[in-house]
Design a protein around this motif. Structure first.
Motif, mmCIF file in Angstrom:
data_model
loop_
_atom_site.group_PDB
_atom_site.id
_atom_site.type_symbol
_atom_site.label_atom_id
_atom_site.label_comp_id
_atom_site.label_asym_id
_atom_site.label_seq_id
_atom_site.Cartn_x
_atom_site.Cartn_y
_atom_site.Cartn_z
ATOM 1 N N MET A 46 38.560 48.104 56.254
ATOM 2 C CA MET A 46 38.220 48.280 54.838
ATOM 3 C C MET A 46 38.027 46.918 54.172
ATOM 4 O O MET A 46 37.035 46.696 53.477
ATOM 5 N N ARG A 47 38.959 46.007 54.388
ATOM 6 C CA ARG A 47 38.870 44.682 53.742
ATOM 7 C C ARG A 47 37.682 43.869 54.241
ATOM 8 O O ARG A 47 36.980 43.248 53.451
ATOM 9 N N ASP A 48 37.460 43.847 55.559
ATOM 10 C CA ASP A 48 36.418 43.008 56.150
ATOM 11 C C ASP A 48 35.021 43.588 56.016
ATOM 12 O O ASP A 48 34.055 42.839 55.962
ATOM 13 N N VAL A 49 34.916 44.915 56.000
ATOM 14 C CA VAL A 49 33.595 45.546 56.061
ATOM 15 C C VAL A 49 33.286 46.358 54.805
ATOM 16 O O VAL A 49 32.380 46.025 54.048
ATOM 17 N N VAL A 50 34.047 47.412 54.579
ATOM 18 C CA VAL A 50 33.732 48.365 53.508
ATOM 19 C C VAL A 50 33.767 47.712 52.125
ATOM 20 O O VAL A 50 32.905 47.967 51.291
ATOM 21 N N ALA A 51 34.734 46.840 51.888
ATOM 22 C CA ALA A 51 34.835 46.176 50.587
ATOM 23 C C ALA A 51 33.652 45.241 50.326
ATOM 24 O O ALA A 51 33.392 44.875 49.181
ATOM 25 N N ASN A 52 32.911 44.901 51.382
ATOM 26 C CA ASN A 52 31.774 43.988 51.248
ATOM 27 C C ASN A 52 30.421 44.685 51.322
ATOM 28 O O ASN A 52 29.384 44.023 51.258
ATOM 29 N N PHE A 53 30.407 46.015 51.460
ATOM 30 C CA PHE A 53 29.135 46.737 51.467
ATOM 31 C C PHE A 53 28.424 46.553 50.130
ATOM 32 O O PHE A 53 29.049 46.483 49.081
ATOM 33 N N GLN A 54 27.086 46.513 50.194
ATOM 34 C CA GLN A 54 26.242 46.516 48.999
ATOM 35 C C GLN A 54 26.052 47.972 48.554
ATOM 36 O O GLN A 54 26.587 48.886 49.154
ATOM 37 N N GLY A 106 36.875 61.175 46.943
ATOM 38 C CA GLY A 106 35.656 60.887 47.699
ATOM 39 C C GLY A 106 35.587 59.440 48.154
ATOM 40 O O GLY A 106 36.550 58.681 48.044
ATOM 41 N N PHE A 107 34.438 59.081 48.679
ATOM 42 C CA PHE A 107 34.220 57.742 49.225
ATOM 43 C C PHE A 107 33.769 56.772 48.141
ATOM 44 O O PHE A 107 33.149 57.156 47.155
ATOM 45 N N GLU A 108 34.048 55.501 48.361
ATOM 46 C CA GLU A 108 33.530 54.388 47.559
ATOM 47 C C GLU A 108 33.505 53.165 48.455
ATOM 48 O O GLU A 108 34.043 53.173 49.556
ATOM 49 N N TRP A 109 32.869 52.099 47.954
ATOM 50 C CA TRP A 109 32.832 50.827 48.685
ATOM 51 C C TRP A 109 32.567 49.704 47.708
ATOM 52 O O TRP A 109 32.443 49.917 46.514
ATOM 53 N N TYR A 111 25.560 55.087 60.632
ATOM 54 C CA TYR A 111 26.262 55.449 59.399
ATOM 55 C C TYR A 111 25.505 54.821 58.235
ATOM 56 O O TYR A 111 25.153 53.636 58.289
ATOM 57 N N VAL A 112 25.244 55.612 57.186
ATOM 58 C CA VAL A 112 24.463 55.138 56.045
ATOM 59 C C VAL A 112 25.173 55.547 54.755
ATOM 60 O O VAL A 112 25.652 56.673 54.638
ATOM 61 N N GLY A 113 25.235 54.612 53.817
ATOM 62 C CA GLY A 113 25.788 54.900 52.499
ATOM 63 C C GLY A 113 24.778 54.543 51.428
ATOM 64 O O GLY A 113 24.049 53.561 51.552
ATOM 65 N N ASP A 114 24.730 55.361 50.380
ATOM 66 C CA ASP A 114 23.783 55.120 49.297
ATOM 67 C C ASP A 114 24.376 55.645 47.997
ATOM 68 O O ASP A 114 25.121 56.627 47.988
ATOM 69 N N ARG A 115 24.060 54.967 46.921
ATOM 70 C CA ARG A 115 24.400 55.444 45.576
ATOM 71 C C ARG A 115 23.135 56.078 45.010
ATOM 72 O O ARG A 115 22.134 55.402 44.822
ATOM 73 N N SER A 119 39.287 52.858 51.355
ATOM 74 C CA SER A 119 40.164 53.131 52.502
ATOM 75 C C SER A 119 39.798 54.453 53.156
ATOM 76 O O SER A 119 39.761 54.555 54.390
ATOM 77 N N GLN A 120 39.524 55.474 52.339
ATOM 78 C CA GLN A 120 39.152 56.779 52.904
ATOM 79 C C GLN A 120 37.848 56.669 53.672
ATOM 80 O O GLN A 120 37.705 57.251 54.742
ATOM 81 N N LEU A 121 36.892 55.898 53.155
ATOM 82 C CA LEU A 121 35.623 55.701 53.853
ATOM 83 C C LEU A 121 35.844 54.962 55.164
ATOM 84 O O LEU A 121 35.317 55.370 56.207
ATOM 85 N N ALA A 122 36.602 53.883 55.138
ATOM 86 C CA ALA A 122 36.875 53.119 56.356
ATOM 87 C C ALA A 122 37.523 54.017 57.402
ATOM 88 O O ALA A 122 37.118 54.030 58.574
ATOM 89 N N TYR A 123 38.519 54.769 56.977
ATOM 90 C CA TYR A 123 39.223 55.669 57.886
ATOM 91 C C TYR A 123 38.265 56.724 58.463
ATOM 92 O O TYR A 123 38.253 56.961 59.674
#
Length: 98
Positions: free
Chosen positions: A72-80, A36-39, A5-9, A47-51
C-alpha cells in the motif's frame, strides 16, 4: 497467467478491474474499510485495495495480509488517477519488498 489490474476515477466513482472484471474487495477475509477502494494516499481504503490486489494475485490471504502495508505504501499510495498494473509488475514489486 498475466493478469492486468486497472483503476480509474469515473463520473460514476471509483472503478477497479482485473482482466476487465470488477476486482473483489475481499472484505470477508480482512476488512480495512467498508467504504470501497481508494488510492493516492495512505489509509484504510488504499489498504483494502492493496489487500484485494494481493489476494487476487497471490491466492493466499495470509501472505496478502503480511504484505499489504508495504505494498500500500510503496505502490497504491503512489497511484495516479488512472493506473494499470500487470501480474509481472506486482511480482517485481514483491521481489523488491522481500
Amino acid at each position: 497467467m498475466n493478469k492486468v489490474y486497472v483503476g480509474d476515477r469515473t463520473i460514476d466513482g471509483i472503478v477497479v478491474t482485473v482482466d476487465g472484471e470488477p476486482l473483489a474487495e475481499h472484505t470477508d477475509k480482512k476488512c480495512y474499510t467498508r467504504n470501497g477502494f481508494e488510492w493516492s494516499y495512505e489509509g484504510p481504503e488504499p489498504s483494502q485495495l492493496a489487500y484485494a490486489i494481493l489476494v487476487d494475485h497471490l491466492g493466499d490471504a495470509a501472505r496478502a495480509e503480511r504484505l499489504e502495508r508495504a505494498f500500500m505504501r510503496d505502490v497504491v499510495a503512489n497511484f495516479q488517477n488512472e493506473w494499470e498494473m500487470s501480474s509481472a509488475d506486482i511480482d517485481r514489486v514483491l521481489q523488491r519488498l522481500g
